[in-house]
Design a protein around this motif. Structure first.
Motif, PDB file in Angstrom:
ATOM      1  N   GLU A 219      -5.013  14.952  -1.037  1.00 22.56           N
ATOM      2  CA  GLU A 219      -6.130  15.002  -0.087  1.00 22.56           C
ATOM      3  C   GLU A 219      -6.308  16.389   0.514  1.00 22.56           C
ATOM      4  OE1 GLU A 219      -6.640  11.369  -1.176  1.00 22.56           O
ATOM      5  OE2 GLU A 219      -8.010  12.132   0.359  1.00 22.56           O
TER       6      GLU A 219
ATOM      7  N   LYS B 278      -1.139   3.614  -5.433  1.00 17.19           N
ATOM      8  CA  LYS B 278      -2.317   3.929  -6.266  1.00 17.19           C
ATOM      9  C   LYS B 278      -2.198   3.371  -7.692  1.00 17.19           C
ATOM     10  CE  LYS B 278      -4.653   7.259  -3.419  1.00 17.19           C
ATOM     11  NZ  LYS B 278      -3.935   7.883  -2.330  1.00 17.19           N
TER      12      LYS B 278
ATOM     13  N   SER C  10       0.849  -1.196   0.000  1.00 16.65           N
ATOM     14  CA  SER C  10       0.000   0.000   0.000  1.00 16.65           C
ATOM     15  C   SER C  10       0.875   1.233   0.000  1.00 16.65           C
ATOM     16  CB  SER C  10      -0.888   0.023   1.254  1.00 16.65           C
ATOM     17  OG  SER C  10      -0.076   0.249   2.389  1.00 16.65           O
ATOM     18  N   GLY C  11       0.222   2.373  -0.186  1.00 13.46           N
ATOM     19  CA  GLY C  11       0.925   3.642  -0.109  1.00 13.46           C
ATOM     20  C   GLY C  11       1.420   3.918   1.306  1.00 13.46           C
ATOM     21  N   THR C  12       0.553   3.683   2.254  1.00 14.18           N
ATOM     22  CA  THR C  12       0.919   3.915   3.650  1.00 14.18           C
ATOM     23  C   THR C  12       2.196   3.164   4.022  1.00 14.18           C
ATOM     24  OG1 THR C  12      -1.401   4.186   4.213  1.00 14.18           O
ATOM     25  CG2 THR C  12       0.081   3.648   6.011  1.00 14.18           C
TER      26      THR C  12
ATOM     27  N   ASP D 187       6.455  12.188  -1.871  1.00 11.13           N
ATOM     28  CA  ASP D 187       5.348  11.240  -1.909  1.00 11.13           C
ATOM     29  C   ASP D 187       4.619  11.420  -3.241  1.00 11.13           C
ATOM     30  OD1 ASP D 187       2.936   9.896  -1.681  1.00 11.13           O
ATOM     31  OD2 ASP D 187       2.652  10.386   0.445  1.00 11.13           O
TER      32      ASP D 187
ATOM     33  N   ILE E 189       2.478   9.081  -4.414  1.00 14.78           N
ATOM     34  CA  ILE E 189       1.469   8.025  -4.392  1.00 14.78           C
ATOM     35  C   ILE E 189       0.258   8.414  -5.229  1.00 14.78           C
ATOM     36  CG2 ILE E 189      -0.175   6.849  -2.862  1.00 14.78           C
ATOM     37  CD1 ILE E 189       2.165   6.839  -0.748  1.00 14.78           C
ATOM     38  N   GLN E 190      -0.165   9.665  -5.120  1.00 20.16           N
ATOM     39  CA  GLN E 190      -1.327  10.104  -5.901  1.00 20.16           C
ATOM     40  C   GLN E 190      -0.923  10.788  -7.207  1.00 20.16           C
ATOM     41  OE1 GLN E 190      -5.493  12.596  -5.143  1.00 20.16           O
ATOM     42  NE2 GLN E 190      -4.423  11.664  -3.453  1.00 20.16           N
TER      43      GLN E 190
ATOM     44  N   GLU F 225       4.334  15.805  -0.448  1.00 23.05           N
ATOM     45  CA  GLU F 225       3.773  15.382  -1.724  1.00 23.05           C
ATOM     46  C   GLU F 225       4.217  16.397  -2.779  1.00 23.05           C
ATOM     47  OE1 GLU F 225       0.327  15.614   0.970  1.00 23.05           O
ATOM     48  OE2 GLU F 225      -0.727  14.654  -0.686  1.00 23.05           O
TER      49      GLU F 225
ATOM     50  N   PHE G  38      -1.036  14.605   3.310  1.00 29.46           N
ATOM     51  CA  PHE G  38      -1.614  13.296   3.632  1.00 29.46           C
ATOM     52  C   PHE G  38      -0.626  12.213   3.224  1.00 29.46           C
ATOM     53  CE2 PHE G  38      -3.890   9.376   2.951  1.00 29.46           C
ATOM     54  CZ  PHE G  38      -4.668   9.298   4.101  1.00 29.46           C
ATOM     55  N   HIS G  39      -0.270  11.350   4.178  1.00 30.02           N
ATOM     56  CA  HIS G  39       0.665  10.271   3.873  1.00 30.02           C
ATOM     57  C   HIS G  39       0.173   8.911   4.341  1.00 30.02           C
ATOM     58  CE1 HIS G  39       3.640  13.174   2.502  1.00 30.02           C
ATOM     59  NE2 HIS G  39       3.498  13.842   3.626  1.00 30.02           N
ATOM     60  N   GLY G  40      -1.020   8.851   4.951  1.00 30.57           N
ATOM     61  CA  GLY G  40      -1.539   7.552   5.365  1.00 30.57           C
ATOM     62  C   GLY G  40      -1.979   7.540   6.808  1.00 30.57           C
TER      63      GLY G  40
END
Ligand SMILES: *Cc1c(COP(=O)(O)O)cnc(C)c1O
Length: 397
Positions: A197, A254, A105-107, A225, A227-228, A192, A140-142
């Motif tokens: 988020e 993601k 997962s991203g987290t 980050d 992830i998104q 990020e 937001f990182h998880g």
């Protein structure tokens, strides 16, 4: 009674109530459309939160997964497997970085990045353990304890204290604020490249370059980050590639597996050479053959279907149509974004009501922050899809 009502009620009787789900039971997907159990169709500008980059039902992707399932799904990391080798090579090839660790997962990618940064600092400072990490407000990182500790949203953190120590927060896109938090104990800065988020805020070029310069001067690790915003969403494989600023550690998830749960943290040479070693970190599932077959196929299809070129070509059209909406409605007060990661800020009206109404009208959009409509569609959208989205959205105002 529609089938969806029965399924929703039954689900709510057994799953822990941690989400306020929309009243839709999704069953099928085709391209950029989803269908629920009552055969209602939805144009999808959410992509399962920026995940399904290739669209639903991509046959080549599905076939690759089925073929891998028939070979082997899981081996554990005690052994080698071929999809792991291929996925790792492709991720490094497209990022220009040196080493990758696959997660679920991203987290977990964020957790690994934090551990790698701490270990790097530990090695450098002969075993000192009082290092600090600077993170950004509205980030937001998880939700796990480490990732939550660097997530700049007190509302998410409050009930779960005490969190991981040694974290300081600075203002995103405010270099002075970052400088104020730097000390001789700072080991990493995490952010990020485009805040998701928090409300779709791309990093200002001067800001991210300034942070990078500080990191180089003081041997602080820059953790980006992605992830998104990564995996083609902004018009390059990774958003930082457009800023000319390389991270020391990058996190991905993601769209990396386009629906198969997989994430990764990726290190440059310097960080990889002096951080995690055998015994420091592990995962049973992470990087398993099924997940890595997905990652590998995603990279192949991005190349074959020229996804990045398509994102670059379609973005101006989406931006133009969103700007037209902004000009037309007073309550739309800003458009921000990069590529197919866009947000419209809403003033004086609840975003949730618009998102809910859009769903009734057969359009999936999601919110970001408290006041932003977020657009993160599959990366294969056409101008016709954009037009249909605008029409359905306007009908929802
Ligand atoms: C979604 C997200 C995460 C968390 O990823 P999960 O796969 O949900 O654990 C971390 N950072 C950013 C920027 C995200 O958008």
């Amino acid at each position: 009674m529609p089938k969806s009502r029965e399924y929703m009620e039954r689900t709510e009787q057994s799953v822990l109530h941690t989400y306020n789900r929309f009243p839709v039971v999704l069953e099928n997907g085709e391209g950029v459309y989803l269908e629920d159990v009552d055969h209602k169709k939805y144009l999808d500008f959410g992509a399962g939160i920026a995940v399904f980059a290739l669209g639903y039902g991509n046959q080549a992707y599905n076939d690759a997964l089925k073929a891998q399932i028939d070979k082997i799904i899981h081996t554990s990391n005690l052994y080698y497997n071929v999809p792991l080798m291929e996925a790792a090579e492709k991720l490094l090839q497209h990022s220009g970085m040196s080493r990758v660790f696959f997660t679920n997962s991203g987290t977990e990618a964020v957790e690994g990045a934090i551990k790698a940064a701490r270990k790097y600092a530990y090695n450098k400072d002969n075993g000192r353990t009082d290092h600090e990490i600077i993170a950004m407000n509205h980030s937001f990182h998880g939700r796990s304890m480490g990732a939550l500790s660097v997530t700049g949203n007190p509302h998410y953190q409050e009930a779960f204290k005490p969190l991981m120590g040694g974290v300081k927060f600075a203002e995103f896109n405010n270099l002075d604020s970052v400088k104020e938090q730097i000390s001789d104990r700072t080991c990493a800065i995490i952010m990020e490249t485009v805040q998701g988020e928090g409300g779709i805020y791309p990093a200002d070029p001067e800001f991210i370059k300034g942070v990078k310069a500080i990191c180089e001067e003081k041997d602080i690790l820059l953790i980006l980050d992605e992830i998104q915003c990564g995996m083609g969403r902004t018009g390059s494989y990774f958003a930082w590639q457009q800023y000319g600023v390389e991270p020391d550690i990058m996190t991905c998830a993601k769209a990396l597996g386009c629906g198969v749960p997989v994430g990764a943290f990726v290190l440059n040479e310097k960080t990889a050479a002096s951080s995690l070693v055998p015994g420091d970190h592990g995962t049973t599932y992470g990087g398993n053959p099924l997940a890595c077959a997905a990652v590998s196929k995603v990279f192949d299809l991005f190349e074959q279907e020229k996804i990045i070129d398509h994102v670059k070509a379609i973005t101006p059209y989406l931006e133009k149509r969103l700007d037209e909406l902004m000009a037309k409605y007073d309550f739309l007060t800003a458009r921000r974004g990069m590529g197919l990661m866009q947000g419209l800020a809403v003033t004086g009206r609840p975003v949730g009501a618009i998102v809910k109404k859009a769903l009734e009208n057969g359009l999936i959009v999601i919110s970001a922050g408290t006041d932003v409509i977020r657009f993160v569609p599959p990366l294969i959208i056409t101008e016709e899809n954009v037009d249909e989205m605008i029409e359905k959205l306007e009908a929802s105002f």
